[in-house]
Design a protein around this motif. Structure first.
Motif, PDB file in Angstrom:
ATOM      1  N   LEU A 169       0.803  -1.201  -0.056  1.00  0.00           N
ATOM      2  CA  LEU A 169      -0.046  -0.125  -0.014  1.00  0.00           C
ATOM      3  C   LEU A 169       0.912   1.216   0.006  1.00  0.00           C
ATOM      4  O   LEU A 169       0.406   2.356  -0.681  1.00  0.00           O
ATOM      5  N   ALA A 212       2.393   1.520  -3.371  1.00  0.00           N
ATOM      6  CA  ALA A 212       1.598   1.942  -4.501  1.00  0.00           C
ATOM      7  C   ALA A 212       0.988   3.501  -4.363  1.00  0.00           C
ATOM      8  O   ALA A 212       1.022   4.152  -5.421  1.00  0.00           O
ATOM      9  N   SER A 213       1.058   3.968  -3.284  1.00  0.00           N
ATOM     10  CA  SER A 213       0.604   5.396  -2.935  1.00  0.00           C
ATOM     11  C   SER A 213       1.945   6.269  -3.513  1.00  0.00           C
ATOM     12  O   SER A 213       1.595   7.235  -4.133  1.00  0.00           O
ATOM     13  N   GLY A 261       2.057   5.823  -7.556  1.00  0.00           N
ATOM     14  CA  GLY A 261       0.781   6.386  -8.307  1.00  0.00           C
ATOM     15  C   GLY A 261       1.202   7.973  -8.381  1.00  0.00           C
ATOM     16  O   GLY A 261       0.969   8.458  -9.414  1.00  0.00           O
ATOM     17  N   TYR A 263      -5.476   5.296   5.531  1.00  0.00           N
ATOM     18  CA  TYR A 263      -5.851   4.240   3.926  1.00  0.00           C
ATOM     19  C   TYR A 263      -5.171   2.925   4.580  1.00  0.00           C
ATOM     20  O   TYR A 263      -6.040   2.023   4.268  1.00  0.00           O
ATOM     21  N   SER A 268      -7.680  -0.252   4.628  1.00  0.00           N
ATOM     22  CA  SER A 268      -7.505  -1.378   4.028  1.00  0.00           C
ATOM     23  C   SER A 268      -7.506  -2.786   4.819  1.00  0.00           C
ATOM     24  O   SER A 268      -7.934  -3.465   4.420  1.00  0.00           O
ATOM     25  N   CYS A 281     -10.317  -5.230  -2.728  1.00  0.00           N
ATOM     26  CA  CYS A 281      -9.385  -4.223  -3.304  1.00  0.00           C
ATOM     27  C   CYS A 281     -10.152  -3.077  -4.021  1.00  0.00           C
ATOM     28  O   CYS A 281      -9.892  -1.945  -3.967  1.00  0.00           O
ATOM     29  N   GLY A 282     -11.317  -3.349  -4.561  1.00  0.00           N
ATOM     30  CA  GLY A 282     -12.194  -2.245  -5.233  1.00  0.00           C
ATOM     31  C   GLY A 282     -12.605  -1.589  -4.066  1.00  0.00           C
ATOM     32  O   GLY A 282     -12.753  -0.141  -4.321  1.00  0.00           O
ATOM     33  N   SER A 293      -9.795   0.764  -2.817  1.00  0.00           N
ATOM     34  CA  SER A 293      -9.714   1.953  -3.767  1.00  0.00           C
ATOM     35  C   SER A 293     -10.632   3.021  -3.707  1.00  0.00           C
ATOM     36  O   SER A 293     -10.275   4.228  -3.791  1.00  0.00           O
ATOM     37  N   LEU A 294     -11.943   2.564  -3.401  1.00  0.00           N
ATOM     38  CA  LEU A 294     -12.923   3.503  -3.332  1.00  0.00           C
ATOM     39  C   LEU A 294     -12.765   4.401  -2.001  1.00  0.00           C
ATOM     40  O   LEU A 294     -12.962   5.643  -2.118  1.00  0.00           O
ATOM     41  N   GLN A 299      -9.941   4.937  -0.777  1.00  0.00           N
ATOM     42  CA  GLN A 299      -8.897   5.997  -0.909  1.00  0.00           C
ATOM     43  C   GLN A 299      -8.974   7.169  -1.727  1.00  0.00           C
ATOM     44  O   GLN A 299      -8.544   8.307  -1.513  1.00  0.00           O
ATOM     45  N   ILE A 300      -9.795   6.700  -2.708  1.00  0.00           N
ATOM     46  CA  ILE A 300     -10.246   7.992  -3.617  1.00  0.00           C
ATOM     47  C   ILE A 300     -11.110   8.972  -2.759  1.00  0.00           C
ATOM     48  O   ILE A 300     -11.048  10.340  -2.882  1.00  0.00           O
TER      49      ILE A 300
END
Length: 109
Positions: A28, A31-32, A35, A62, A66, A95-96, A99-100, A102-103
């Motif tokens: 995580l 990935a942050s 990105g 996050y 997660s 994971c979806g 992700s939501l 995080q968004i």
């Protein structure tokens, strides 16, 4: 790969779960950073300080969200050697949802 994990990971389920959680935390964090790195043309100096600061401030929330989502989706209690379609759907859903989260969190910051 499975043989490698069976050989070197401890047999205790809780220890294995801790190792998998630590691997998820590392993924995580990576990935942050990646990105932002990709978004700004693979150039660290182009990342605006406010973006980096926002990502770092949100990262603990996050990670916690997660890990809770992954735990509730039983990601750490599945025997992956016998995983099937149902487990794959749990992975996609967890994971979806992460992700939501995080968004939504980044939009609020």
């Amino acid at each position: 790969m499975y043989e490698f994990l069976e050989k070197y990971l401890p047999r205790d389920k809780r220890v294995r779960m801790g190792i998998l959680m630590a691997a998820d935390v590392l993924a995580l964090c990576l990935a942050s950073f990646l990105g932002l790195f990709v978004r700004f043309d693979l150039n660290i100096s182009k990342i605006p300080p406010e973006y980096a600061r926002a990502a770092l401030e949100f990262l603990p929330y996050y990670i916690l969200a997660s890990l809770v989502i992954f735990f509730l989706a039983r990601m750490y209690s599945t025997m992956w050697s016998v995983a099937g379609v149902r487990e794959a759907l749990h992975v996609v859903a967890a994971c979806g949802l992460a992700s939501l989260v995080q968004i939504a969190g980044m939009m609020l910051l």
